[in-house]
Structures are given as structure tokens and as C-alpha cells.
Scaffold this motif. Sequence first.
Motif, PDB file in Angstrom:
ATOM      1  N   THR A 185       0.830  -1.200   0.000  1.00  0.00           N
ATOM      2  CA  THR A 185       0.000   0.000   0.000  1.00  0.00           C
ATOM      3  C   THR A 185       0.866   1.254   0.000  1.00  0.00           C
ATOM      4  N   GLY A 186       0.604   2.137  -0.969  1.00  0.00           N
ATOM      5  CA  GLY A 186       1.313   3.404  -1.051  1.00  0.00           C
ATOM      6  C   GLY A 186       2.747   3.319  -1.525  1.00  0.00           C
ATOM      7  N   ALA A 187       3.177   2.159  -2.000  1.00  0.00           N
ATOM      8  CA  ALA A 187       4.575   1.974  -2.415  1.00  0.00           C
ATOM      9  C   ALA A 187       4.641   1.643  -3.908  1.00  0.00           C
ATOM     10  N   PRO A 188       5.808   1.859  -4.520  1.00  0.00           N
ATOM     11  CA  PRO A 188       5.963   1.510  -5.937  1.00  0.00           C
ATOM     12  C   PRO A 188       6.105   0.007  -6.126  1.00  0.00           C
ATOM     13  N   VAL A 189       6.071  -0.417  -7.374  1.00  0.00           N
ATOM     14  CA  VAL A 189       6.315  -1.807  -7.733  1.00  0.00           C
ATOM     15  C   VAL A 189       7.767  -2.142  -7.396  1.00  0.00           C
ATOM     16  N   VAL A 190       7.971  -3.292  -6.752  1.00  0.00           N
ATOM     17  CA  VAL A 190       9.331  -3.740  -6.440  1.00  0.00           C
ATOM     18  C   VAL A 190       9.505  -5.192  -6.869  1.00  0.00           C
ATOM     19  N   ALA A 191      10.730  -5.524  -7.252  1.00  0.00           N
ATOM     20  CA  ALA A 191      11.102  -6.913  -7.498  1.00  0.00           C
ATOM     21  C   ALA A 191      11.630  -7.453  -6.183  1.00  0.00           C
ATOM     22  N   ILE A 192      11.137  -8.631  -5.798  1.00  0.00           N
ATOM     23  CA  ILE A 192      11.536  -9.213  -4.516  1.00  0.00           C
ATOM     24  C   ILE A 192      12.153 -10.590  -4.707  1.00  0.00           C
ATOM     25  N   GLU A 193      12.950 -10.968  -3.706  1.00  0.00           N
ATOM     26  CA  GLU A 193      13.483 -12.322  -3.605  1.00  0.00           C
ATOM     27  C   GLU A 193      12.568 -13.104  -2.674  1.00  0.00           C
ATOM     28  N   LYS A 194      12.714 -14.422  -2.633  1.00  0.00           N
ATOM     29  CA  LYS A 194      11.838 -15.248  -1.792  1.00  0.00           C
ATOM     30  C   LYS A 194      11.895 -14.872  -0.320  1.00  0.00           C
ATOM     31  N   SER A 195      13.012 -14.331   0.125  1.00  0.00           N
ATOM     32  CA  SER A 195      13.160 -13.912   1.521  1.00  0.00           C
ATOM     33  C   SER A 195      12.271 -12.708   1.838  1.00  0.00           C
ATOM     34  N   GLY A 196      11.756 -12.066   0.796  1.00  0.00           N
ATOM     35  CA  GLY A 196      10.995 -10.833   0.978  1.00  0.00           C
ATOM     36  C   GLY A 196      11.863  -9.600   0.789  1.00  0.00           C
ATOM     37  N   ASP A 197      13.181  -9.810   0.694  1.00  0.00           N
ATOM     38  CA  ASP A 197      14.090  -8.690   0.468  1.00  0.00           C
ATOM     39  C   ASP A 197      13.832  -8.082  -0.904  1.00  0.00           C
ATOM     40  N   VAL A 198      13.944  -6.772  -0.977  1.00  0.00           N
ATOM     41  CA  VAL A 198      13.746  -6.064  -2.232  1.00  0.00           C
ATOM     42  C   VAL A 198      15.015  -6.180  -3.077  1.00  0.00           C
ATOM     43  N   ALA A 199      14.873  -6.703  -4.285  1.00  0.00           N
ATOM     44  CA  ALA A 199      15.994  -6.783  -5.223  1.00  0.00           C
ATOM     45  C   ALA A 199      16.213  -5.412  -5.862  1.00  0.00           C
ATOM     46  N   PHE A 200      15.100  -4.759  -6.249  1.00  0.00           N
ATOM     47  CA  PHE A 200      15.155  -3.394  -6.751  1.00  0.00           C
ATOM     48  C   PHE A 200      13.751  -2.798  -6.802  1.00  0.00           C
ATOM     49  N   GLU A 201      13.699  -1.501  -6.679  1.00  0.00           N
ATOM     50  CA  GLU A 201      12.459  -0.737  -6.784  1.00  0.00           C
ATOM     51  C   GLU A 201      12.329  -0.298  -8.235  1.00  0.00           C
ATOM     52  N   PHE A 202      11.096  -0.305  -8.752  1.00  0.00           N
ATOM     53  CA  PHE A 202      10.903   0.028 -10.165  1.00  0.00           C
ATOM     54  C   PHE A 202       9.794   1.065 -10.310  1.00  0.00           C
ATOM     55  N   LYS A 203      10.132   2.313 -10.009  1.00  0.00           N
ATOM     56  CA  LYS A 203       9.159   3.404 -10.020  1.00  0.00           C
ATOM     57  C   LYS A 203       8.586   3.681 -11.405  1.00  0.00           C
ATOM     58  N   GLU A 204       9.308   3.300 -12.464  1.00  0.00           N
ATOM     59  CA  GLU A 204       8.856   3.546 -13.830  1.00  0.00           C
ATOM     60  C   GLU A 204       7.636   2.709 -14.208  1.00  0.00           C
ATOM     61  N   ALA A 205       7.384   1.629 -13.469  1.00  0.00           N
ATOM     62  CA  ALA A 205       6.329   0.684 -13.837  1.00  0.00           C
ATOM     63  C   ALA A 205       4.998   1.019 -13.182  1.00  0.00           C
ATOM     64  N   GLU A 206       3.952   0.954 -13.988  1.00  0.00           N
ATOM     65  CA  GLU A 206       2.577   0.988 -13.477  1.00  0.00           C
ATOM     66  C   GLU A 206       2.106  -0.442 -13.238  1.00  0.00           C
ATOM     67  N   THR A 207       2.453  -1.332 -14.168  1.00  0.00           N
ATOM     68  CA  THR A 207       2.176  -2.761 -14.028  1.00  0.00           C
ATOM     69  C   THR A 207       3.422  -3.516 -14.471  1.00  0.00           C
ATOM     70  N   ALA A 208       3.556  -4.750 -13.999  1.00  0.00           N
ATOM     71  CA  ALA A 208       4.690  -5.576 -14.391  1.00  0.00           C
ATOM     72  C   ALA A 208       4.250  -7.030 -14.453  1.00  0.00           C
ATOM     73  N   TYR A 209       4.767  -7.736 -15.437  1.00  0.00           N
ATOM     74  CA  TYR A 209       4.459  -9.147 -15.639  1.00  0.00           C
ATOM     75  C   TYR A 209       5.610  -9.997 -15.101  1.00  0.00           C
ATOM     76  N   ALA A 210       5.340 -11.253 -14.857  1.00  0.00           N
ATOM     77  CA  ALA A 210       6.329 -12.148 -14.255  1.00  0.00           C
ATOM     78  C   ALA A 210       7.600 -12.230 -15.094  1.00  0.00           C
ATOM     79  N   PHE A 211       8.706 -12.404 -14.404  1.00  0.00           N
ATOM     80  CA  PHE A 211       9.989 -12.572 -15.078  1.00  0.00           C
ATOM     81  C   PHE A 211       9.990 -13.868 -15.866  1.00  0.00           C
ATOM     82  N   ASN A 212      10.623 -13.827 -17.017  1.00  0.00           N
ATOM     83  CA  ASN A 212      10.850 -15.023 -17.818  1.00  0.00           C
ATOM     84  C   ASN A 212      12.028 -14.733 -18.734  1.00  0.00           C
ATOM     85  N   ASP A 213      12.857 -15.721 -18.919  1.00  0.00           N
ATOM     86  CA  ASP A 213      13.983 -15.557 -19.836  1.00  0.00           C
ATOM     87  C   ASP A 213      14.891 -14.399 -19.400  1.00  0.00           C
TER      88      ASP A 213
END
Length: 170
Positions: A72-100
Amino acid sequence: MKDNNSLVYVDIKTGEEKGNFTYAGLFREGVALVNDTNGYFYYVDKDVAPVNEERYIAATFFNNGLAWSVKTGAPVVAIEKSGDVAFEFKEAETAYAFNDGAAIFTDENEKFGAVNKKGKIIVEPVWNNAFPMFVNGLLIVQNEEGLYGLINKDGEVLVECQFDCMGIQL
């Protein structure tokens, strides 16, 4: 699905039911995305135990070691299984699952682009539409005229946008 419209996981050896979810995804990379009765998403392991304490208002399944999430109130972030943030991605409104090794996203102008697992934009968001993932390093894209073509992970056009529809063989 149980009688009260809740979802559970069932141990196929013992028949034991685990969990009480409004959404229960498939297991990918050892974890599953679930939605609790309060409307929050989180991840569970094969014993249906939470893999961390984090809760999200939106999330994707894990693929290539990362998932997208939103608090809530935060940008889209990529996370690792631990819950740690890999990186914040403020440019994204929506994002699809990683592949390739990359993920497709849309920006505030609803244009499609792609980002790698380090958070670097590898395809600028200039496309009107895109297939939701790279397949073997290729991505189907649609231009402003509504025609489809094919690009690679460097954003290079391999097949000019000239087709009314296009598919990819997985």
C-alpha cells in the motif's frame, strides 16, 4: 474449494487440508502465491507455511528467482523469496512475471517495455502492446498502428510490425 468458497492445499499422501485462501496459486520455484481472507497476498512453501512475514496488495508468482510485489502506497518492487527487495521500479505501473531473464512492464503512458533482473530497462516503453514475456530472447510487440512484429532483448526489431496478429511457439 471448500463449501465456504475458500481454497486449500491438500497433501496427496495424507489427505490433510492446509490453509484457507481466497486465491491459491500453483507452486513455482518451491513457493506458491496465496491471498488470505483479509485480501493480502503472500507466499507459502510446500508445507503451506509463509516463507516470510511480508504481505502485499498485489504480487506475481516467482520465476527466474524474482517476483513483483506492491505494498500500500509503495511503488512496484522486485523481490526475492526472503521478501528482500531486489530493486524498486518506479517507472512501472504494471509488471508481468519474469521469464527468460527479463520482465515486461507498462509505464504511466500505458506503453510496454522490458526490464532485466538488475532493474535496468532493456527495451524502452514505446510499444502499444506486447506479449507478456520473452520467449527464447524474443518478444512480440504491437505498434501504434496495431500491427505486430518481433524484437530481441536489446530492443532491436527483428521482424518489422506488419502483421495483423502474431504468435510464438513455446
